[in-house]
Design an enzyme around this catalytic site. Structure first.
Site, short mmCIF file in Angstrom:
data_model
loop_
_atom_site.label_atom_id
_atom_site.label_comp_id
_atom_site.label_asym_id
_atom_site.label_seq_id
_atom_site.Cartn_x
_atom_site.Cartn_y
_atom_site.Cartn_z
N SER A 237 48.84 44.95 34.79
CA SER A 237 48.37 46.09 35.57
C SER A 237 47.21 45.69 36.46
O SER A 237 46.41 44.81 36.13
CB SER A 237 47.91 47.22 34.64
OG SER A 237 49.00 47.85 34.03
N ALA A 258 49.43 38.10 37.59
CA ALA A 258 48.18 38.67 37.11
C ALA A 258 47.83 39.97 37.86
O ALA A 258 48.52 40.40 38.79
CB ALA A 258 47.06 37.65 37.27
N HIS A 259 46.72 40.56 37.43
CA HIS A 259 46.31 41.86 37.96
C HIS A 259 46.04 41.79 39.47
O HIS A 259 45.50 40.83 39.98
CB HIS A 259 45.07 42.37 37.22
CG HIS A 259 43.86 41.51 37.35
ND1 HIS A 259 43.68 40.36 36.62
CD2 HIS A 259 42.76 41.63 38.13
CE1 HIS A 259 42.53 39.81 36.94
NE2 HIS A 259 41.94 40.56 37.86
N ASN A 260 46.46 42.85 40.14
CA ASN A 260 46.23 43.06 41.59
C ASN A 260 47.02 42.13 42.49
O ASN A 260 46.83 42.15 43.71
CB ASN A 260 44.74 42.94 41.95
CG ASN A 260 43.89 44.00 41.29
OD1 ASN A 260 44.40 44.91 40.65
ND2 ASN A 260 42.58 43.88 41.42
N SER A 278 44.70 39.06 42.24
CA SER A 278 44.37 39.51 43.60
C SER A 278 44.91 38.61 44.71
O SER A 278 44.48 38.71 45.86
CB SER A 278 42.84 39.67 43.77
OG SER A 278 42.34 40.64 42.86
#
Length: 363
Positions: A237, A258-260, A278
């Site tokens: 998430s 991974a996140h973002n 990210s």
């Protein structure tokens, strides 16, 4: 299920020669094919195998003489490997998930399940979940509260979908895929050694030891249409905004997103790829096995990274990468050639050193 060969030809837009009434129930390599198998003899190197097997029909290379190969019929296609996709789709029955909802499934009363859904044993579907029509959900799957899942999805056994995750139509998850777990997002009260090292490229300075504090993941995951996720693959998430996977992406086993992260349309990621937080990846990128991509960078459209490549900085569109750190593939090939020459070069240097007088020595 059995298929007439002429039906297979129609489905593949193939040219049929010979007896189209033959019944096909499977596909096999030529040497091991049975009488009801379609032999996959798509190049001349498979000709010898046809005589070892029992196939009566085969997909052959253009120009092959099917009669001389002892066959009763043959299919010819312009792109054999593409035809293989169609053949396997026809012959694959998929997981056996009986129609309806199994008696052991636990479904919150507020969940909305679309028409013709099949939900297997011991599934758990949470509050306010929305699942589209024709969903097939195998045993031991769990879907968190407020998740949204489109039509015609297939969740293999053990799939985990977290709260507030949104998934489009025709999604496929292989066993034990996890979507919507928390990302690795932690912070220290004061500047950490990691932050110092990143700023200085190696010096941790006077950073002191500290405990990590979690930054909670509120952003969930948004996945487009026609996405496939491999076994034990994980999509974390986002922290505030969601992690995004666009339409048509195909993601192999044990991949971690991974996140973002934002993954563009129709990307293909082989096993053990890891994309750090990210990072934005463009459309139609292909990453081979064990490719690693650093955090907070951008990878342009149509980038190809060969297996084991480590991408540490921004990449322009269309680049073909190889190595650690990633460089253009042709550059890496030259680097590799130079590395192989190093032992010989060192030997030559040692020989030159012996041949040259030491400074200050008499002639």
């Amino acid at each position: 299920m059995m298929h007439r060969l002429d039906e297979v030809a129609t489905a593949l837009s193939a040219r049929l020669e010979g007896d189209g009434s033959l019944k096909i129930g499977g596909a096999a390599e030529p040497a091991t094919a049975g009488a009801q198998d379609l032999a996959l003899a798509m190049s001349p190197k498979f000709a010898e195998g046809l005589s070892q097997g029992q196939a009566r029909a085969a997909i052959l290379w253009e120009g092959a003489d099917w009669r001389a190969l002892g066959l009763e019929a043959a299919l010819f296609v312009p792109r054999p490997r593409y035809a293989l996709a169609g053949v396997t789709a026809m012959l694959d029955p998929g997981p056996e998930i009986p129609a309806g909802v199994h008696s052991t499934a636990v479904i919150d009363p507020s969940a909305q399940i679309g028409a013709n859904a099949s939900i297997g044993p011991f599934c758990v579907i949470g509050r306010d979940v929305r699942i589209g029509a024709n969903a097939r959900i195998a045993a031991h799957c769990s879907i968190g509260s407020e998740a949204r899942i489109g039509d015609d999805v297939l969740l293999h056994a053990g799939t985990r979908i977290g709260a507030r995750v949104a998934i489009g139509d025709r999604f496929i998850a292989q066993p034990s895929a996890v979507i919507g777990a928390d990302g690795l997002s932690f912070v220290t009260p004061e500047t950490s050694a990691v932050e110092q090292a990143r700023a200085t490229l190696g010096d941790t300075g006077d950073a002191k030891g500290q405990a990590w504090t979690r930054i909670h993941s509120l952003g969930a995951v948004v996945i487009g249409d026609d996405v496939e996720l491999g076994a034990n693959a994980c999509v974390d998430s986002g922290t505030i905004r969601p992690t995004r996977i666009a339409d048509g992406c195909k993601i192999d086993n044990l991949v971690h997103i991974a996140h973002n992260v934002e993954l563009g349309e129709h990307c293909l990621l082989a096993a053990l790829v890891g994309i750090a937080g990210s990072t934005r990846v463009g459309n139609r990128c292909v990453f081979g096995g064990q490719v690693g991509v650093s955090d907070n960078i951008f990878v342009g459209d149509d980038v190809i990274a060969s297996g084991g490549t480590k991408v540490l900085s921004n990449v322009p569109a269309g680049r073909v990468l190889m190595g650690y750190p990633a460089v253009k593939m042709d550059t890496h090939v030259e680097i590799y050639k130079a590395l192989r020459r190093l032992p010989r070069l060192l030997g030559e240097v040692r020989a030159l050193q012996k041949a040259v007088s030491k400074p200050g020595a008499s002639d």
